[in-house]
Design a protein around this motif. Structure first.
Motif, short mmCIF file in Angstrom:
data_model
loop_
_atom_site.label_atom_id
_atom_site.label_comp_id
_atom_site.label_asym_id
_atom_site.label_seq_id
_atom_site.Cartn_x
_atom_site.Cartn_y
_atom_site.Cartn_z
N LYS A 1 0.86 -1.19 0.00
CA LYS A 1 0.00 0.00 0.00
C LYS A 1 0.89 1.24 0.00
O LYS A 1 1.64 1.47 0.95
CB LYS A 1 -0.91 -0.01 1.24
N ALA B 1 1.61 5.38 -0.12
CA ALA B 1 1.02 6.63 0.38
C ALA B 1 1.67 7.78 -0.39
O ALA B 1 2.68 7.59 -1.06
CB ALA B 1 1.30 6.76 1.87
N ASP C 1 2.63 10.51 1.25
CA ASP C 1 3.40 11.30 2.20
C ASP C 1 4.08 10.45 3.28
O ASP C 1 4.35 10.94 4.37
CB ASP C 1 2.47 12.32 2.87
N GLY C 2 4.32 9.18 2.96
CA GLY C 2 4.97 8.32 3.96
C GLY C 2 5.36 6.99 3.35
O GLY C 2 5.10 6.74 2.17
N PRO C 3 5.98 6.13 4.15
CA PRO C 3 6.50 4.88 3.61
C PRO C 3 5.40 3.91 3.18
O PRO C 3 4.34 3.87 3.81
CB PRO C 3 7.31 4.30 4.78
N ASN D 1 3.50 0.31 2.88
CA ASN D 1 3.30 -0.74 3.88
C ASN D 1 2.84 -2.03 3.22
O ASN D 1 2.18 -2.00 2.19
CB ASN D 1 2.20 -0.30 4.84
N MET E 1 2.35 -7.23 13.23
CA MET E 1 2.89 -7.15 14.59
C MET E 1 1.98 -7.87 15.58
O MET E 1 2.42 -8.54 16.50
CB MET E 1 3.02 -5.69 15.03
N GLU E 2 0.67 -7.69 15.36
CA GLU E 2 -0.30 -8.28 16.29
C GLU E 2 -0.19 -9.81 16.30
O GLU E 2 -0.08 -10.42 17.36
CB GLU E 2 -1.72 -7.88 15.89
N PRO F 1 10.85 10.91 8.88
CA PRO F 1 9.53 11.10 8.27
C PRO F 1 9.59 12.03 7.05
O PRO F 1 10.39 12.96 7.00
CB PRO F 1 8.71 11.74 9.40
#
Lengths: 348, 221
Positions: A83, A85, A87-89, A91, A155-156, A322
């Motif tokens: 996925k 974005a 404005d960010g890394p 995922n 992570m969960e 960031p």
């Protein structure tokens, strides 16, 4: 002319040539540098290499990165959906492991260097090596066996498996992740990376209890690194703290470089390392978004001087910066690290 | 006797030891302690003691928080099935991850702790649009919207908590619905919750349940 590689080698010996090495983890910022969307930027190794070289010239720090995004390792193990974005890394959107049967089915590639999902990374490394090899340290990001499952199953689900079992599935997954790590580090070394960042947030007692650190994190660290050795390998736990386990890791594993988290007290980190290795003064780079350039300068000065008062085996570093950090603050941070990372600027 | 049970249960959750925690509960039940007392005089005070330990600087970790919530939810589920009459829910909260965010661990910890507090936590899942947070909060009569964000760009993004705040303002719901945020970026910048327009934040999932409970009590008073 003194190069970043010269500074790094000197720091490892406990010497400072002109200033301490300044490591800057500019990754997503490369897309802005080339004026393209992040998804386009990460599609080609030549884009990443070109942006890394441009940023190296523009800001004057010491290192370049071959990292595209962390989920790249999941792609090497079969992830098909990322996925993006604006404005960010990026995922991992579709986890490779959705059930315990998927752990049994998980296949580690025989040769990562020829894997199609490694091709653009290899191309990036080829360009970086050609342009700045031997002058600027070329960094690679490799996730430890104890932490890799977080991007394969979330992570969960990983913490659930760690804490509740079944232990045979946990151990099978760790075996496969360790086998993957050993092949991955071999591929990165072959492709020309010199600084191999061993990313292990689950090697911090911010994430797992000390008992689990001793029973799992530490033994799997040793196993990951047994075959390939520690040459150029940096112990890194992301934004987590490392001071609580630093002495044990130095004694039992013996990395040459340690990368504390921004919440660690750098003075304490340096005292714990006690000249046995190189250690980073790492800034809380999330705060770089809102601080003024003057606040950035003051914080960098505080960190670097606190570290230098204890030892010259020091470098300055960031976590994965960031995307939203203003350019003026990136410049203020690097300028301050260069200015204050010298023994003659040390204030009493 | 309840003091001893609470002490033993709390020690087990500090040690992230599910087996011992469940054994303490089973032994208490066998000795005649009611399921209601297990929840209200052991599980909930156990959560409060964990929060106090965190606030007092006791060095806890993410795995402990996960196990605290998991054990609390597990015991509560088992005890609820044995309650003399169904308990009254204290209130309702809608919870989900911010637009663009796929990380579920923090949300799960918060939800586990809310269950033990008798708060109806409506899970909206991951990558939740701001409009859905607000629409569902209104439809379900929730007095709190909880937005979890693990990444800087989802914590600060204009389609995340910032937009939830904007919608609450536009729909004149600010007096009725509180906005709580949590996740790694907020830990690294304690002022960030104000920047994104939240009413409060919590440093960890266990404490977040307390923050939400306090807002629910405030709304009921």
């Amino acid at each position: 002319m003194i190069t970043g590689m010269d500074r790094l080698a000197a720091a490892a010996r406990g010497e400072i040539l002109d200033r301490i090495p300044v490591f800057c983890n500019l990754v997503d910022q490369g897309a802005r540098e080339l004026g393209m969307p992040l998804e386009t930027y990460f599609s080609r190794g030549e884009y990443v290499a070109e942006a890394q070289l441009r940023m190296l010239g523009k800001y004057g720090h010491d290192n370049v990165w071959s990292l595209f995004y962390v989920g790249r390792e999941a792609e090497l193990l079969g992830c098909r959906k990322i996925k993006y974005a604006n404005d960010g890394p990026p995922n991992v959107e579709d986890f490779v492991i959705k059930s315990y049967a998927d752990i049994e089915r998980l296949e580690v590639p025989d040769d990562i260097s020829t894997h199609p999902a490694f091709a653009e990374t290899a191309h990036c490394l080829e360009i970086l090596k050609r342009e700045v090899g031997g002058k600027a340290p070329i960094c690679a990001y490799l996730t430890a066996s104890m932490s890799l499952p977080a991007i394969l199953m979330s992570m969960e689900k990983w913490i659930e498996l760690l804490m509740l079992g079944p232990t045979e599935m946990r151990d099978l997954l760790l075996e496969k992740c360790s086998a993957f790590f050993q092949k991955e580090i071999e591929a990165y070394r072959k492709a020309g990376a010199d600084v191999l960042v061993y990313a292990d947030p689950y090697g911090s007692t911010d994430i797992v209890p000390m008992s689990m650190f001793r029973e799992l994190s530490l033994p799997w660290m040793k196993r990951d690194l047994a075959a390939g050795g520690l040459d150029g390998v940096v112990y890194y736990v992301g934004g987590a703290r490392v001071n609580g386990v630093l002495d044990q890791v130095i004694e039992e594993v013996g990395f040459g470089t340690y990368y504390p988290g921004p919440m660690d007290d750098i003075g304490e980190s340096m005292r714990l390392v006690a000249d046995r290795a190189l250690c980073g003064a790492v800034i809380n780079d999330i705060r770089l978004i809102d601080w003024t350039p003057e606040e950035v300068r003051a914080e960098v000065k505080r960190l670097v001087q606190r570290g230098l008062k204890i030892s010259k085996k020091l470098f300055f570093g960031t976590i994965l910066m960031p995307f939203g950090i203003p350019d003026a603050n990136i410049r203020a941070m690097i300028d301050a690290a260069c200015e204050f990372g010298r023994p003659d600027r040390l204030e009493a | 006797m309840l003091d001893d049970i609470l002490r033993a249960y709390t020690e087990a959750i500090y040690n992230a030891d599910r087996t011992t925690a469940l054994a303490v509960v089973d032994a208490a039940r066998a000795s005649g302690v009611s399921p209601e007392d297990i929840v209200f005089k052991v599980v909930i005070p156990g959560l409060d003691m964990m929060i106090k330990a965190i606030n007092d600087g006791f060095d806890t970790n993410l795995a402990q928080h996960f196990m605290t919530a998991h054990i609390a939810a597990d015991v509560t589920d088992r005890m609820l099935a044995q309650f003399a009459r169904p308990p009254e829910m204290v209130g309702h909260v809608v919870i989900g991850t911010a637009a663009g965010d796929l990380h579920t661990l923090g949300k799960r910890i918060v939800m586990g702790c809310l269950k033990a507090q008798m708060i109806d936590a409506i899970d909206l899942g991951v990558n939740v649009p701001a409009e859905r947070f607000v629409d569902e909060a209104v439809a379900r009569g929730a007095s709190v919207i909880a937005v979890s964000a693990m990444m800087v760009h989802t914590a600060r993004g204009e389609n995340g908590a910032i937009k939830v705040r904007q919608l609450l303002r536009e729909r004149q719901l600010e007096g009725r619905i509180r906005l709580v945020v949590g996740g790694a970026p907020f830990r690294y910048d304690p002022r960030l919750y104000q920047i994104v327009g939240a009413d409060a934040w919590a440093d960890n999932g266990v404490s977040a349940a307390r923050v939400i409970l306090d807002f629910i009590k405030e709304a009921r008073s």
